[in-house]
Design a protein around this motif. Structure first.
Motif, mmCIF file in Angstrom:
data_model
loop_
_atom_site.group_PDB
_atom_site.id
_atom_site.type_symbol
_atom_site.label_atom_id
_atom_site.label_comp_id
_atom_site.label_asym_id
_atom_site.label_seq_id
_atom_site.Cartn_x
_atom_site.Cartn_y
_atom_site.Cartn_z
ATOM 1 N N UNK A 91 0.777 -1.375 0.032
ATOM 2 C CA UNK A 91 -0.147 -0.158 0.006
ATOM 3 C C UNK A 91 0.998 1.340 0.064
ATOM 4 N N UNK A 92 2.002 1.162 0.763
ATOM 5 C CA UNK A 92 2.910 2.458 0.930
ATOM 6 C C UNK A 92 3.621 2.746 -0.403
ATOM 7 N N UNK A 93 3.643 1.601 -1.260
ATOM 8 C CA UNK A 93 4.507 1.625 -2.477
ATOM 9 C C UNK A 93 3.623 1.799 -3.653
ATOM 10 N N UNK A 94 2.432 1.401 -3.622
ATOM 11 C CA UNK A 94 1.591 1.684 -4.903
ATOM 12 C C UNK A 94 0.660 2.961 -4.743
ATOM 13 N N UNK A 95 0.136 3.089 -3.573
ATOM 14 C CA UNK A 95 -0.760 4.334 -3.528
ATOM 15 C C UNK A 95 -0.349 5.678 -3.888
ATOM 16 N N UNK A 96 1.031 6.057 -3.452
ATOM 17 C CA UNK A 96 1.550 7.397 -4.111
ATOM 18 C C UNK A 96 1.490 7.406 -5.501
ATOM 19 N N UNK A 97 1.929 6.418 -6.250
ATOM 20 C CA UNK A 97 2.069 6.454 -7.613
ATOM 21 C C UNK A 97 0.615 6.651 -8.350
ATOM 22 N N UNK A 98 -0.323 6.373 -7.673
ATOM 23 C CA UNK A 98 -1.742 6.955 -8.261
ATOM 24 C C UNK A 98 -1.821 8.040 -8.449
ATOM 25 N N UNK A 99 -1.178 9.063 -7.708
ATOM 26 C CA UNK A 99 -1.461 10.589 -7.500
ATOM 27 C C UNK A 99 -0.291 11.398 -8.363
ATOM 28 N N UNK A 100 0.716 10.678 -8.684
ATOM 29 C CA UNK A 100 1.912 11.506 -9.077
ATOM 30 C C UNK A 100 1.495 12.485 -10.570
#
Length: 524
Positions: A422-431
């Motif tokens: 979750x900490x690795x994938x969630x940020x990439x959704x909003x970049x």
């Protein structure tokens, strides 16, 4: 989301669940075995009266019928498990059957997840994949259902299917599935206010989206829609409770469903406001050396207890506080009818408020907050940040359910893997989102590619959570305090996690108000 990734996730989840078959089983395993026996061996008029076991049937009728259907298969696997007097029966065949029944029931959650993910659109395949993993491989759900033993995946699947149908504007079907869910497990009454308000305001009034006042224009009221909606819900409840009403057993059924004498908190405190309240009372009583002849809140018992220094809390106080806590989320949904995101926020607000302030809340109820919040987390950066902290806090708060040392590596590995994903994938959704979201420079800064979702306070909080768990698991059992204060680790985890849940609740509402304000400015 295309079928291949979805099938891959389901296959991985199912294989992982099969590995847990020989793992620790809680008393809930015997609860459901006993319910299989009751519904199979006894006539329906004795289901809610049978009390040979202390684990009496206390779920609504549809779940009883679900157990009856399972018992038909169970009778071919091991008939001995269906004997009411065979208390604590657990043959190998019985264990495998009940474990596999949970895995099979989880396909409802898998189908519902795929249905909801399909509403995100083809362009959101990354979001859909992330959401599918967050739900189907949720570490808390794996711990509670497939180690501790329950059927939450089935129930949350019905909730998610209902939500998906509302998002697809298949309103009556969404109402139908939610009515079925209420008759499977009544804990989902927690989120019923969000459903009632949304369905009434959005479906039973026409063109109310442009209304800015508190009340809809009654000239647009559509009684035919209200009748259709009421007919569907009434029909579901009639099928469920009708036989027991006909037998004059409704009071007995209701007394089983709502046993208010169980006390304010469960034996293991859920990480909510009452855990903090109990801790404050316990600490104050120790400092003032106050004493009470009645059972203590840390006595490890289920039932009526009293606080020593602080006023004892009656059920009506918990109800009033719960109502007040959910109102802001419901008001936002009321004033923006048809806004699905605000409906979801209202639903999460109801789950949050009921968990934090409800009467005799079980620690497992945190899943009712975490799973719906994941729907928001893949579409909003503030909710993603909140979700990351809440989900890990909720998972760790469930650790004490697995009391054997053999399961410690499993629960830690599940939590760590879930955190890393979750900490690795969630940020990439909003970049890239800030590039198309005009006028939100601050949002763009937050979502720079090199940043993570965790703020300084959240990093410190999660580090503290990890240190606390290490102390409670590895160090405390070998200290001189272990024999004198056996419930201290439970209390410490509950209180620390309660602080995290309360803080994420406040941040959730901050984002809700901000979203409402943005919606308001766009409307005007």
């Amino acid at each position: 989301m295309i079928d291949k990734p979805w099938l891959t996730i389901v296959a991985i989840a199912s294989a992982l669940k099969l590995l847990f078959i020989p793992a620790y089983r809680s008393t809930d395993f015997e609860v459901h075995r006993n319910w299989l026996a009751i519904t199979h061996s006894l006539p329906i008029d004795r289901w809610y009266y049978e009390s040979t076991s202390e684990w009496t049937l206390d779920y609504p009728p549809f779940f009883a019928w679900f157990e009856w259907l399972l018992s038909i298969v169970a009778s071919r696997v091991d008939p001995a498990m269906l004997v009411v007097s065979n208390l604590n029966y657990a043959s190998n065949a019985c264990i495998v059957f009940q474990r596999v029944s949970v895995i099979v029931a989880d396909f409802v959650l898998a189908f519902a997840t795929r249905t909801y993910c399909s509403t995100l659109g083809v362009a959101s395949s990354r979001r859909a994949f992330t959401l599918a993993v967050l739900i189907l491989l949720n570490a808390g759900l794996l711990i509670v259902d497939h180690i501790h033993f329950q059927y939450n995946g089935l129930l949350l699947g019905l909730l998610l299917l209902s939500i998906a149908r509302l998002k697809q504007e298949r309103v009556l079907e969404g109402a139908f599935w939610f009515a079925v869910l209420l008759n499977m497990k009544h804990i989902f009454l927690y989120v019923a206010p969000a459903y009632i308000l949304y369905l009434f305001r959005s479906y039973c009034f026409q063109d109310t989206q442009r209304q800015t006042g508190w009340l809809p224009r009654f000239s647009t009221f559509l009684p035919s829609r209200l009748l259709r909606l009421g007919a569907i819900v009434t029909a579901v409840f009639a099928v469920s409770f009708g036989p027991f009403i006909a037998m004059g057993q409704l009071p007995q059924v209701m007394s089983r469903l709502f046993p208010l004498k169980r006390g304010l908190t469960h034996a293991y405190w859920a990480p909510n406001v009452w855990a903090l309240y109990n801790f404050a009372d316990k600490t104050t009583s120790m400092l003032t050396r106050s004493a009470s002849s009645r059972p203590s809140t840390t006595g490890g018992l289920v039932g009526d207890v009293e606080h020593v220094v602080l006023p004892s809390v009656p059920p009506i106080a918990a109800l009033l506080l719960t109502t007040v806590s959910i109102l802001p989320g419901l008001v936002a949904s009321w004033r923006r009818p048809g806004n699905f995101r605000l409906f979801l926020r209202g639903l999460v607000a109801c789950a949050y408020g009921s968990f934090l302030f409800g009467w005799h809340v079980h620690e497992k109820a945190i899943l009712l907050v975490i799973v719906p919040l994941s729907l928001l987390a893949v579409e909003n950066v503030a909710d993603a940040r909140n979700y990351l902290v809440l989900s890990i806090t909720g998972i760790v708060s469930l650790f004490p359910l697995l009391i054997r040392a053999e399961e410690t590596p499993i629960k830690v590995a599940l939590c760590l893997a879930y955190y890393l994903f979750s900490s690795g994938t969630l940020p990439s959704l909003f970049r890239d989102e800030a590039k198309v979201d005009e006028g939100r420079e601050k949002f763009a800064a937050i979502n720079a590619p090199s940043t993570t979702l965790l703020t300084t306070w959240s990093r410190l909080y999660l580090c503290g959570l990890a240190l606390l768990e290490c102390f409670c698991t590895l160090a405390y059992p070998f200290t001189s305090l272990a024999d004198k204060f056996p419930f201290l680790p439970l209390m410490a985890i509950s209180v620390y996690c309660a602080g995290g849940v309360c803080l994420t609740w406040a941040l959730f509402y901050r984002e809700t108000f901000a979203m409402y304000a943005r919606s308001d400015s766009k409307t005007e």
